[in-house]
Motif scaffolding. Structure first.
Motif, short mmCIF file in Angstrom:
data_model
loop_
_atom_site.label_atom_id
_atom_site.label_comp_id
_atom_site.label_asym_id
_atom_site.label_seq_id
_atom_site.Cartn_x
_atom_site.Cartn_y
_atom_site.Cartn_z
N VAL A 165 42.07 4.78 12.63
CA VAL A 165 41.80 6.17 13.03
C VAL A 165 40.67 6.21 14.06
O VAL A 165 40.74 6.94 15.06
CB VAL A 165 41.44 7.03 11.80
N GLY A 166 39.63 5.41 13.84
CA GLY A 166 38.51 5.39 14.77
C GLY A 166 38.89 4.92 16.16
O GLY A 166 38.49 5.50 17.17
N VAL A 167 39.72 3.87 16.24
CA VAL A 167 40.13 3.33 17.54
C VAL A 167 41.01 4.32 18.30
O VAL A 167 40.76 4.62 19.48
CB VAL A 167 40.88 1.99 17.35
N VAL A 168 42.04 4.84 17.64
CA VAL A 168 42.97 5.75 18.32
C VAL A 168 42.26 7.03 18.74
O VAL A 168 42.36 7.46 19.90
CB VAL A 168 44.18 6.07 17.42
N CYS A 169 41.51 7.64 17.82
CA CYS A 169 40.81 8.89 18.15
C CYS A 169 39.71 8.65 19.18
O CYS A 169 39.45 9.50 20.03
CB CYS A 169 40.24 9.53 16.89
N GLY A 170 39.07 7.47 19.11
CA GLY A 170 38.04 7.14 20.09
C GLY A 170 38.60 7.02 21.50
O GLY A 170 38.01 7.49 22.47
N LEU A 171 39.79 6.40 21.62
CA LEU A 171 40.42 6.27 22.93
C LEU A 171 40.87 7.63 23.48
O LEU A 171 40.73 7.90 24.67
CB LEU A 171 41.62 5.32 22.83
N ILE A 172 41.39 8.47 22.60
CA ILE A 172 41.79 9.81 23.03
C ILE A 172 40.56 10.63 23.41
O ILE A 172 40.59 11.42 24.37
CB ILE A 172 42.59 10.52 21.92
N PHE A 173 39.46 10.43 22.69
CA PHE A 173 38.24 11.20 22.90
C PHE A 173 37.70 11.06 24.33
O PHE A 173 37.12 12.00 24.88
CB PHE A 173 37.17 10.73 21.91
N THR A 174 37.91 9.90 24.95
CA THR A 174 37.36 9.67 26.29
C THR A 174 37.94 10.62 27.34
O THR A 174 37.31 10.88 28.36
CB THR A 174 37.62 8.23 26.75
N SER A 175 39.15 11.13 27.09
CA SER A 175 39.78 12.01 28.08
C SER A 175 40.21 13.36 27.53
O SER A 175 40.53 14.26 28.30
CB SER A 175 41.01 11.32 28.70
N ASN A 176 40.23 13.50 26.19
CA ASN A 176 40.71 14.74 25.59
C ASN A 176 39.95 14.97 24.28
O ASN A 176 40.42 14.60 23.20
CB ASN A 176 42.22 14.66 25.34
N VAL A 177 38.78 15.58 24.39
CA VAL A 177 37.88 15.73 23.26
C VAL A 177 38.51 16.55 22.14
O VAL A 177 38.46 16.18 20.96
CB VAL A 177 36.54 16.37 23.71
N SER A 178 39.10 17.69 22.47
CA SER A 178 39.64 18.59 21.44
C SER A 178 40.77 17.95 20.66
O SER A 178 40.85 18.09 19.43
CB SER A 178 40.12 19.90 22.08
N THR A 179 41.67 17.22 21.34
CA THR A 179 42.78 16.56 20.64
C THR A 179 42.26 15.49 19.70
O THR A 179 42.75 15.34 18.57
CB THR A 179 43.75 15.94 21.66
N ALA A 180 41.26 14.73 20.14
CA ALA A 180 40.69 13.67 19.30
C ALA A 180 40.06 14.25 18.04
O ALA A 180 40.24 13.72 16.94
CB ALA A 180 39.66 12.87 20.09
N ILE A 181 39.32 15.34 18.19
CA ILE A 181 38.66 15.96 17.03
C ILE A 181 39.70 16.51 16.06
O ILE A 181 39.60 16.32 14.84
CB ILE A 181 37.70 17.07 17.50
N MET A 182 40.72 17.19 16.58
CA MET A 182 41.76 17.75 15.72
C MET A 182 42.50 16.64 14.98
O MET A 182 42.74 16.74 13.76
CB MET A 182 42.75 18.56 16.56
N LEU A 183 42.88 15.57 15.69
CA LEU A 183 43.62 14.48 15.08
C LEU A 183 42.78 13.76 14.02
O LEU A 183 43.29 13.43 12.94
CB LEU A 183 44.08 13.49 16.15
N ALA A 184 41.50 13.55 14.31
CA ALA A 184 40.62 12.89 13.34
C ALA A 184 40.51 13.74 12.07
O ALA A 184 40.55 13.22 10.95
CB ALA A 184 39.25 12.65 13.95
N GLY A 185 40.38 15.06 12.23
CA GLY A 185 40.28 15.94 11.08
C GLY A 185 41.53 15.89 10.21
O GLY A 185 41.44 15.85 8.97
N ILE A 186 42.70 15.87 10.84
CA ILE A 186 43.95 15.81 10.08
C ILE A 186 44.09 14.46 9.37
O ILE A 186 44.56 14.39 8.23
CB ILE A 186 45.15 16.08 11.01
N CYS A 187 43.68 13.39 10.05
CA CYS A 187 43.74 12.06 9.43
C CYS A 187 42.84 11.99 8.20
O CYS A 187 43.22 11.42 7.16
CB CYS A 187 43.34 10.99 10.44
N PHE A 188 41.65 12.59 8.28
CA PHE A 188 40.76 12.59 7.13
C PHE A 188 41.33 13.44 5.99
O PHE A 188 41.20 13.09 4.82
CB PHE A 188 39.36 13.08 7.53
N LEU A 189 41.98 14.54 6.35
CA LEU A 189 42.63 15.35 5.32
C LEU A 189 43.73 14.56 4.64
O LEU A 189 43.88 14.59 3.41
CB LEU A 189 43.20 16.62 5.96
N LEU A 190 44.50 13.82 5.43
CA LEU A 190 45.58 13.01 4.89
C LEU A 190 45.03 11.89 4.01
O LEU A 190 45.61 11.57 2.96
CB LEU A 190 46.42 12.44 6.04
#
Length: 384
Positions: A165-190
């Motif tokens: 989760v950290g690697v994928v969201c971290g890579l997305i974070f570099t160009s799309n902050v909002s998507t990375a935050i949303m995806l990380a939140g859903i992953c933690f919920l899951l």
């Protein structure tokens, strides 16, 4: 009359035999895609005229083709027994990581962010973060399903679910902050649903929040400056954000019943009216009632996506359906929250409604997988 009745019966028989899974999900997805064609055409006329040499039907044709492709993808994916997805999730998530890295260094830059890969010859742009969202949720569901009864140890936790989760969201974070935050939140919920120990989730979440905050403050990502400015503008009540101002004006003009189809005036001033702010155009043309109807449709989609869990006895199917449903619906309400000013401008599109290529197609993939789960158990295989 007999001929019409025969055609009707044959049509109903075809749908019954070929469209499996939850009919509510099918109806909502098809309804939103068909409705979006009219709204996207209305919202995109200005850009089509100015960018496509007066061809006002350009985006109408393009969006219609993408809607058909999205439905075909849904149909094809939903025919696959969901248990077969376990064989490709690892390859899918690692391919998404490679594509995100490629996009970071060699991708097409749009709005100061290298989040696109352009496919040669056809010239179509591809956004790997959309593929990464589906792939990460699918593989995370498999990992959690295999440990649903416990048995976690520290090494297993950090090697697969947390590090992945950290690697994928971290890579997305570099160009799309909002998507990375949303995806990380859903992953933690899951992961919470998947019974990952709370203390691991807590310390990992704190670490991700800390490093994300530092990255934004130091402007070390492609979009961190933009994200920082949007948050600052949102918190400063004396600053009026242009996009938000035009969005409020559009919704105010709509009133309760709306101005009518294709009668939006603010589409001429709204940035990306057919994408990020299409909900404002919906409310302007179809009123508050139209906006509420769309919100209710997404809430029903959430309910039916979670209800699909009842059709499977395997943990993988339940986690997969829940995770993908959360992704689609969370993105929808994030886009609508931006439009009404509840959160800073994020650039999220409205699933199944906004104009877009990659987003539409991979939303079709996600919904096809949910429909596959809702079909129930079709194969007598080893429990996962």
């Amino acid at each position: 009359m007999e001929a019409i009745q025969k055609v009707r019966e044959e049509t109903q028989a075809w749908f019954a035999g070929n469209l499996k899974g939850d009919r509510w999900i099918w109806g909502i997805c098809v309804g939103m895609l068909l409705s979006s064609i009219v709204v996207v055409y209305s919202a995109s006329v200005k850009d089509a005229y100015s960018l496509k040499q007066g061809d006002t039907e350009y985006y109408l044709f393009k969006h219609s083709v993408l809607c058909i492709l999205s439905l075909l993808i849904m149909y094809w994916v939903h025919k696959i027994p969901y248990i077969k997805f376990v064989y490709v999730t690892r390859m899918a998530v690692w391919s998404s990581i490679l594509l995100l890295i490629f996009a970071m260094f060699f991708g097409r830059s749009v709005n100061e962010a290298s989040r696109w890969i352009e496919i040669p010859i056809i010239g179509q742009r591809f956004q790997p973060s959309e593929w990464a969202k589906v792939a990460l949720i699918a593989h995370l569901s498999l990992i959690l399903a295999r440990h649903i009864k416990g048995g976690w140890n520290t090494r297993e936790l950090f090697m697969e679910p947390l590090a992945l989760v950290g690697v994928v969201c971290g890579l997305i974070f570099t160009s799309n902050v909002s998507t990375a935050i949303m995806l990380a939140g859903i992953c933690f919920l899951l992961m919470f649903v998947g019974k990952v120990p709370i203390h691991y989730l807590f310390f990992t979440a704190m670490g991700l929040v800390f490093f994300a905050g530092v990255a934004i403050l130091l402007n070390s990502t492609q979009r961190s400056g933009t994200a920082q400015n949007r948050i600052t503008a949102f918190l400063d009540k004396d600053v009026v954000v242009y996009q938000s101002q035009q969005s409020y004006m559009a919704m105010a003009r709509g009133g309760l019943y709306g101005e009518g189809p294709a009668k939006s005036r603010q589409r001429r001033f709204l940035p990306e009216p057919q994408k990020d702010f299409i909900f404002a155009v919906v409310v302007e043309e179809y009123g508050t009632l139209g906006g509420l109807a769309l919100m209710i449709a997404y809430l029903i989609l959430l309910y039916r996506g979670l209800k699909a869990i009842e059709a499977t006895k395997r943990p993988f199917g339940g986690l997969l359906s829940a995770g993908l449903t959360f992704v689609v619906v969370a993105q929808a309400f994030s886009a609508m929250a931006v439009t009404v000013g509840l959160v800073p401008v994020t650039g999220q599109t409205l699933p199944f409604f906004s104009q877009g290529g990659t987003s539409l197609l991979f939303t079709g993939v996600a919904m096809g997988m949910i429909l596959s789960v809702s079909r129930g158990e079709k194969m007598d295989e080893k429990k996962i």
